[in-house]
Design a protein around this motif. Structure first.
Motif, PDB file in Angstrom:
ATOM      1  N   ASN A  10       0.958  -1.534   0.000  1.00  0.00           N
ATOM      2  CA  ASN A  10      -0.350   0.316  -0.138  1.00  0.00           C
ATOM      3  C   ASN A  10       0.660   1.333  -0.318  1.00  0.00           C
ATOM      4  OD1 ASN A  10      -2.074   2.065   0.151  1.00  0.00           O
ATOM      5  ND2 ASN A  10      -2.188   1.826   2.310  1.00  0.00           N
ATOM      6  N   ILE A  11       1.362   1.497  -1.263  1.00  0.00           N
ATOM      7  CA  ILE A  11       2.483   2.297  -1.299  1.00  0.00           C
ATOM      8  C   ILE A  11       2.137   4.152  -2.444  1.00  0.00           C
ATOM      9  CG2 ILE A  11       4.299   1.678  -0.299  1.00  0.00           C
ATOM     10  CD1 ILE A  11       4.813   1.528  -2.786  1.00  0.00           C
ATOM     11  N   GLN A  12       1.910   4.891  -2.391  1.00  0.00           N
ATOM     12  CA  GLN A  12       2.078   5.946  -3.297  1.00  0.00           C
ATOM     13  C   GLN A  12       3.108   6.348  -4.176  1.00  0.00           C
ATOM     14  OE1 GLN A  12      -1.119   6.686  -3.697  1.00  0.00           O
ATOM     15  NE2 GLN A  12      -1.741   7.492  -2.570  1.00  0.00           N
ATOM     16  N   VAL A  13       3.432   6.551  -4.937  1.00  0.00           N
ATOM     17  CA  VAL A  13       4.482   6.665  -6.862  1.00  0.00           C
ATOM     18  C   VAL A  13       4.169   7.526  -6.983  1.00  0.00           C
ATOM     19  CG1 VAL A  13       5.036   5.356  -8.384  1.00  0.00           C
ATOM     20  CG2 VAL A  13       4.398   3.597  -6.699  1.00  0.00           C
ATOM     21  N   SER A  14       5.039   8.575  -7.574  1.00  0.00           N
ATOM     22  CA  SER A  14       5.627  10.214  -7.805  1.00  0.00           C
ATOM     23  C   SER A  14       7.024  10.094  -7.641  1.00  0.00           C
ATOM     24  CB  SER A  14       5.644  11.083  -6.932  1.00  0.00           C
ATOM     25  OG  SER A  14       6.074  11.126  -5.665  1.00  0.00           O
ATOM     26  N   LYS A  15       7.436  10.887  -8.467  1.00  0.00           N
ATOM     27  CA  LYS A  15       8.831  11.278  -9.165  1.00  0.00           C
ATOM     28  C   LYS A  15       8.460  13.137  -8.544  1.00  0.00           C
ATOM     29  CE  LYS A  15       6.613  12.771 -13.084  1.00  0.00           C
ATOM     30  NZ  LYS A  15       6.626  12.957 -15.382  1.00  0.00           N
ATOM     31  N   ARG A  32      12.005   8.101  -9.438  1.00  0.00           N
ATOM     32  CA  ARG A  32      10.665   7.595  -9.193  1.00  0.00           C
ATOM     33  C   ARG A  32      10.458   7.862  -7.077  1.00  0.00           C
ATOM     34  NH1 ARG A  32       8.783   1.712  -8.773  1.00  0.00           N
ATOM     35  NH2 ARG A  32       6.628   1.603  -9.403  1.00  0.00           N
ATOM     36  N   THR A  33       9.862   8.251  -6.408  1.00  0.00           N
ATOM     37  CA  THR A  33       9.842   8.058  -5.153  1.00  0.00           C
ATOM     38  C   THR A  33       8.751   7.022  -5.541  1.00  0.00           C
ATOM     39  OG1 THR A  33       8.808   9.992  -4.885  1.00  0.00           O
ATOM     40  CG2 THR A  33      10.832  10.407  -4.965  1.00  0.00           C
ATOM     41  N   GLY A  38       3.559   6.872   5.227  1.00  0.00           N
ATOM     42  CA  GLY A  38       3.649   8.831   5.954  1.00  0.00           C
ATOM     43  C   GLY A  38       5.780   8.913   5.198  1.00  0.00           C
ATOM     44  N   ASN A  39       6.124   7.873   4.719  1.00  0.00           N
ATOM     45  CA  ASN A  39       7.644   8.051   4.218  1.00  0.00           C
ATOM     46  C   ASN A  39       8.208   8.588   3.212  1.00  0.00           C
ATOM     47  OD1 ASN A  39       8.459   8.693   7.368  1.00  0.00           O
ATOM     48  ND2 ASN A  39       7.988   6.800   7.790  1.00  0.00           N
ATOM     49  N   GLU A  40       8.604   9.792   2.403  1.00  0.00           N
ATOM     50  CA  GLU A  40       8.986   9.035   1.470  1.00  0.00           C
ATOM     51  C   GLU A  40      10.057   8.720   1.405  1.00  0.00           C
ATOM     52  OE1 GLU A  40       7.609  12.331  -2.429  1.00  0.00           O
ATOM     53  OE2 GLU A  40      10.066  13.316  -0.828  1.00  0.00           O
ATOM     54  N   TYR A  41      10.581   7.776   0.218  1.00  0.00           N
ATOM     55  CA  TYR A  41      11.564   6.748  -0.469  1.00  0.00           C
ATOM     56  C   TYR A  41      12.206   6.755  -1.708  1.00  0.00           C
ATOM     57  CZ  TYR A  41      10.247   5.342   4.037  1.00  0.00           C
ATOM     58  OH  TYR A  41      10.287   3.949   5.687  1.00  0.00           O
ATOM     59  N   GLU A  42      13.277   7.349  -1.443  1.00  0.00           N
ATOM     60  CA  GLU A  42      14.211   7.667  -3.172  1.00  0.00           C
ATOM     61  C   GLU A  42      14.737   6.527  -3.674  1.00  0.00           C
ATOM     62  OE1 GLU A  42      17.069  10.909  -3.295  1.00  0.00           O
ATOM     63  OE2 GLU A  42      15.316  12.406  -3.024  1.00  0.00           O
ATOM     64  N   ASP A  43      14.644   5.175  -2.795  1.00  0.00           N
ATOM     65  CA  ASP A  43      14.854   3.674  -2.940  1.00  0.00           C
ATOM     66  C   ASP A  43      13.753   3.483  -2.059  1.00  0.00           C
ATOM     67  OD1 ASP A  43      16.223   4.402  -0.498  1.00  0.00           O
ATOM     68  OD2 ASP A  43      18.329   4.398  -1.717  1.00  0.00           O
ATOM     69  N   ALA A  76      19.552   6.572 -19.370  1.00  0.00           N
ATOM     70  CA  ALA A  76      18.430   6.102 -18.793  1.00  0.00           C
ATOM     71  C   ALA A  76      17.045   7.368 -18.891  1.00  0.00           C
ATOM     72  CB  ALA A  76      18.624   6.666 -17.296  1.00  0.00           C
ATOM     73  N   ILE A  77      16.119   6.810 -19.544  1.00  0.00           N
ATOM     74  CA  ILE A  77      14.959   7.591 -19.264  1.00  0.00           C
ATOM     75  C   ILE A  77      13.799   7.764 -17.889  1.00  0.00           C
ATOM     76  CG2 ILE A  77      14.408   7.011 -21.635  1.00  0.00           C
ATOM     77  CD1 ILE A  77      12.057   5.022 -20.660  1.00  0.00           C
ATOM     78  N   GLU A  78      12.984   9.091 -18.598  1.00  0.00           N
ATOM     79  CA  GLU A  78      11.813   9.500 -17.165  1.00  0.00           C
ATOM     80  C   GLU A  78      10.558   8.568 -16.917  1.00  0.00           C
ATOM     81  OE1 GLU A  78       8.578  12.608 -16.436  1.00  0.00           O
ATOM     82  OE2 GLU A  78       9.979  12.514 -18.674  1.00  0.00           O
ATOM     83  N   TRP A  79      10.643   7.892 -16.072  1.00  0.00           N
ATOM     84  CA  TRP A  79       9.802   6.683 -15.293  1.00  0.00           C
ATOM     85  C   TRP A  79       8.669   7.357 -15.100  1.00  0.00           C
ATOM     86  CZ3 TRP A  79       6.356   6.921 -11.266  1.00  0.00           C
ATOM     87  CH2 TRP A  79       5.468   5.809 -11.395  1.00  0.00           C
TER      88      TRP A  79
END
Length: 94
Positions: A10-15, A32-33, A38-43, A76-79
């Protein structure tokens, strides 16, 4: 196995704008993040869950294979959140 992590957890995806990738690639880059509990992760954060560890280590195998086949020459291309396949993939590479 090709299933996006957001379909498993159950996560939200953004960039977010990524300064290091922008510097590396020479053009404005967004990476992509994910937001989980409630915590945002870059990895993907470390986990003790054996299933998640196995899934993550499987991704490393494919990243290394791309690196090997391309002899370290890949772009690398934009996700984008939609799965890229079929006509969408053709449009992207042509």
């Amino acid at each position: 196995d090709g299933v996006p992590i957001e379909d498993i957890l159950n996560i939200q995806v953004s960039k977010n704008y990524c300064d290091s990738c922008t510097t590396l690639l020479g053009s404005e880059t967004y990476c992509r993040t994910v937001t989980y509990e409630g915590n945002e992760y870059e990895d993907i954060p470390a986990t003790t869950n054996a299933i998640l560890k196995a899934k993550a280590s499987n991704e490393v195998q494919w990243i290394n294979k791309v690196n090997e086949i391309s002899k370290s020459h890949f772009a690398a291309i934009e996700w984008i959140p939609e799965e890229v396949k079929g006509e969408m993939l053709n449009d992207l590479i042509n």
